[in-house]
Scaffold this motif. Structure first.
Motif, mmCIF file in Angstrom:
data_model
loop_
_atom_site.group_PDB
_atom_site.id
_atom_site.type_symbol
_atom_site.label_atom_id
_atom_site.label_comp_id
_atom_site.label_asym_id
_atom_site.label_seq_id
_atom_site.Cartn_x
_atom_site.Cartn_y
_atom_site.Cartn_z
ATOM 1 N N SER A 465 0.815 -1.184 0.088
ATOM 2 C CA SER A 465 0.010 0.005 0.123
ATOM 3 C C SER A 465 0.917 1.209 -0.099
ATOM 4 N N GLU A 507 -0.220 -6.145 3.370
ATOM 5 C CA GLU A 507 -1.237 -5.487 2.806
ATOM 6 C C GLU A 507 -1.470 -5.717 1.078
ATOM 7 N N GLU A 510 -4.236 -4.286 -1.314
ATOM 8 C CA GLU A 510 -4.261 -2.960 -1.822
ATOM 9 C C GLU A 510 -3.670 -2.797 -3.290
ATOM 10 N N THR A 547 -2.889 -9.392 4.868
ATOM 11 C CA THR A 547 -4.138 -8.479 4.767
ATOM 12 C C THR A 547 -4.763 -8.047 5.938
ATOM 13 N N LYS A 549 -7.781 -6.656 5.273
ATOM 14 C CA LYS A 549 -8.909 -6.356 4.454
ATOM 15 C C LYS A 549 -9.772 -7.980 4.332
#
Length: 709
Positions: A465, A507, A510, A547, A549
């Motif tokens: 990211s 991450e 992303e 992650t 997310k």
């Protein structure tokens, strides 16, 4: 008043540039270095930031740059890259705080010599600068030595060439090319026989073919060479065999002496005797001449400086105080055992580590003697051992730091993760770490690597990211010069740097769709091309991705490729938030207190009961990272050996009361399970994957908390 002896100081003529945007910090560095410079002889200049530093580099050169890591205009790593681009020999030392230590370590990959942690001590600062300048001076001496010996080879009075076992020329010196009147491209790759007259070809082939069959050397073979112009010259060929390690191939090192001009050369040698004596006396390496009875006949000035003048003495008595020749004596190996060619040995004499090159020196009507070139490599050996020891220590510390025992937690969830890591670390499957920020995903990634068979290979981390799409692609896969604006040189990507080891993609949720496609190819085929490049590169890299997310939801919303998701999600590990493992809070608090006591030199013994109550009641949106910051905050403000509630950050002190009890913990676990199940429409397989557990474990938990659809 100028010190007339300043040119005798260890680092006379060297220059150091200090780069720091903070005026006070820069002034402190300059003040301490100027004290040291008066003793050591180097000069110190300063720059207010990376831009000014680069301007100074355009005007003058520096041997060492001491730069802060975090600066507003050009940071330390970017300054390092630009300095190395224009001045690769300049040593760079990074100054960094503990929080950016990983960035400083990454800077080592870009060519940084070392880093210094803030707050630095005066002694540490001077030591690092001195070691950097020592390395710079040593490398310059090595380079000059190599150039000197290459010049000697190319400008030797004889023709030197190397050929393979089929007679194909692999290398030839300048004298050979000038004598034969051919360019290098006309000689390399051509049969040696093509440059002989017809009568000389067969004797030369028989001599070369006979090498290795009872003799490894050809001496005194008369040959006639043919120049480009057709003129023939008389030569004497001496050749010796150079075997490969497995003895299945060999090269032939050949010396051709033009005896047509022998008389002229001998006269030139006599005329230049005084000059040659001066050159030998001023060689940086020692030169020793010993006869067959071990008597020293000649020592040059450098060797006399090392050991004193022992001309006329027995060499083994003079250097080793022995009553008989040394074991592995070069004189004995070459003369008495008739070992052909040049002998190379490394020996410790009078606490000096010496690299000795010895060969036979023969003159007409005289007994053979041995000439030895002696290079003092004591300091180089010490540096090599130091670097090796430091690297071994670094790897050991990394393994200790990321062993399972340092991943703190006694909760049931953490115990399940420990067991999973033990199995996963031994394989090569891709691992997907899921969980909120601050739950320790990077720590798990490093534990997987440093407890795997790849522990001694690179561990490369990329925060996806933090970079734009184009920069991320270049960072992952590298680029070739000219592939885009600013690509002034080839760049090796992180996947190449991680070859043989592990790459940690933090991450990963992303990354853009275009980069997802390229990442999928690496996962499937282990190949890629650099940006702007055409050559396909194959790598052996284990991928650990992380992650915060919900990638399953991102797949459903077409934000993340499903095929890439399944490739990444081979071994899922779910990192629980701190609020789901509150029983670990007390031991985490103890761990961080021990850590900051060592870091800050304090003696905090613990936290007060009301602080522990606040910790157990707090929801910890920042998870373990927030807990660590809270403890550090308490360390800074604590006036006693116990951290009190008044010492904590306001968010924790003024939280809404949430009374912790076992029933509430069970409620939170049940509520979290229901949330996950509803998110995946009660699909047990998908919910279990998201939680990082298997389907049967999820079923048991649903039964325990009486959860039904």
């Amino acid at each position: 008043m100028m010190d007339h002896d300043s040119d005798k100081l260890p680092f006379a003529g060297c220059s150091v540039l200090v780069v720091d945007d903070d005026r006070l910090s820069r002034a402190s560095l300059i003040r301490n270095l100027q004290k040291d410079s008066r003793e050591m002889g180097y000069k110190v200049k300063e720059a207010e930031g990376g831009t000014q530093a680069l301007d100074l580099f355009n005007a003058e050169s520096f041997d060492l740059v001491l730069t802060d890591l975090l600066m507003p205009d050009i940071d330390g790593i970017e300054l390092l890259k630009q300095i190395k681009a224009v001045s690769p020999k300049t040593e760079v030392v990074i100054i960094t705080g503990y929080g950016t230590l990983s960035s400083a370590i990454d800077a080592m990959h870009y060519g940084a010599y070392d880093y210094i942690l803030k707050p630095w001590s005066e002694g540490e600062l001077r030591l690092r600068v001195r070691k950097g300048l020592e390395k710079r001076i040593l490398e310059e001496k090595i380079r000059e030595s190599e150039e000197r010996y290459r010049d000697l080879y190319n400008n030797a009075p004889d023709m030197y060439l190397t050929m393979d076992q089929g007679g194909i020329i692999k290398e030839g010196n300048i004298v050979l090319r000038q004598t034969l009147e051919y360019n290098e491209s006309d000689l390399i790759g051509q049969p040696f026989w093509d440059f002989l007259n017809i009568e000389s070809r067969q004797p030369a082939k028989e001599a070369i073919d006979g090498l290795g069959n009872g003799s490894d050397r050809v001496e005194g073979l008369d040959l006639k060479l043919r120049k480009r112009s057709g003129e023939e010259i008389d030569t004497i060929m001496n050749a010796n065999l150079i075997r490969s390690p497995n003895h299945d191939t060999f090269l032939v090192r050949t010396i051709l002496r033009d005896i047509t001009e022998r008389n002229a050369l001998e006269k030139a040698v006599r005329d230049q005797k005084e000059l040659m004596d001066t050159i030998i006396s001023n060689m940086t390496d020692g030169l020793l001449l010993v006869d067959k009875d071990y008597k020293i006949q000649f020592m040059n000035h450098s060797l006399i400086q090392m050991f004193g003048d022992h001309t006329g003495e027995d060499c083994y008595k003079a250097f080793s105080s022995l009553e008989k020749p040394c074991d592995f004596c070069p004189v004995e190996m070459i003369l008495k055992n008739r070992k052909p060619g040049r002998t190379f040995i490394t020996r410790t004499i009078q606490d000096r580590t010496l690299e000795i090159s010895a060969s036979v020196l023969r003159r007409k009507n005289e007994d053979a003697r041995v000439i030895e070139v002696i290079r003092d490599i004591t300091e180089r050996k010490r540096l090599e051992e130091h670097l090796k020891e430091s690297e071994n220590k670094r790897i050991k510390e990394l393994k200790e730091r990321y062993r399972f025992g340092n991943i703190i937690g006694k909760s049931h969830k953490m115990q399940e993760i420990y067991e999973l890591i033990q199995v996963v670390a031994q394989g090569t499957s891709t691992v997907l770490l899921q969980g909120e920020s601050g739950t320790g995903k990077e720590l798990i990634a490093r534990a997987v690597h440093y407890n795997s068979p790849r522990h001694d290979k690179p561990f490369i981390e990329v925060t996806c990211s933090a970079l734009s799409e184009n920069l991320l692609e270049s960072e992952l896969f590298g680029h070739v010069r000219g592939s885009f604006t600013g690509a002034i040189r080839d760049k090796v990507g992180r996947f190449e740097l991680a070859n043989g080891g592990t790459i940690f993609l933090d991450e990963v949720g992303e990354i853009s769709q275009a980069t997802q496609v390229k990442l999928l190819r690496v996962l499937q085929e282990h190949t890629f091309e650099r940006v702007g490049g055409e050559r396909t590169i194959h790598v052996d890299v284990r991928i650990v991705a992380a992650t915060n997310k919900d990638l399953r939801k991102a797949v459903e919303e077409k934000e993340f490729r499903d095929d890439l998701y399944y490739r990444l999600n081979v071994v899922p590990i779910y990192m629980p938030p701190l609020r789901e493992r509150r029983e670990d809070i007390p031991i985490l608090v103890g761990h961080f207190i021990e850590k900051f006591n060592e870091k800050m030199g304090k003696h905090i013994t613990g936290v007060s009961p009301d602080v522990m109550d606040l910790f157990m009641e707090y929801n910890w949106p920042g998870n373990i990272r927030e807990l660590e910051n809270a403890i550090e905050h308490g360390f800074v403000r604590a006036q006693t050996d116990i951290i009190q509630s008044i010492n904590l950050p306001r968010d924790i002190r003024e939280q809404q009361p949430v009374y912790f009890n076992p029933d509430r913990q069970d409620y939170e676990r049940k509520f979290h399970l229901i949330q996950v199940l509803e998110r995946y429409n009660w699909h047990l397989g998908h919910a279990a994957d998201s939680l990082g557990i298997n389907r049967s474990t999820l079923w048991r938990r649903m039964k325990k908390y009486k959860i039904k659809k």
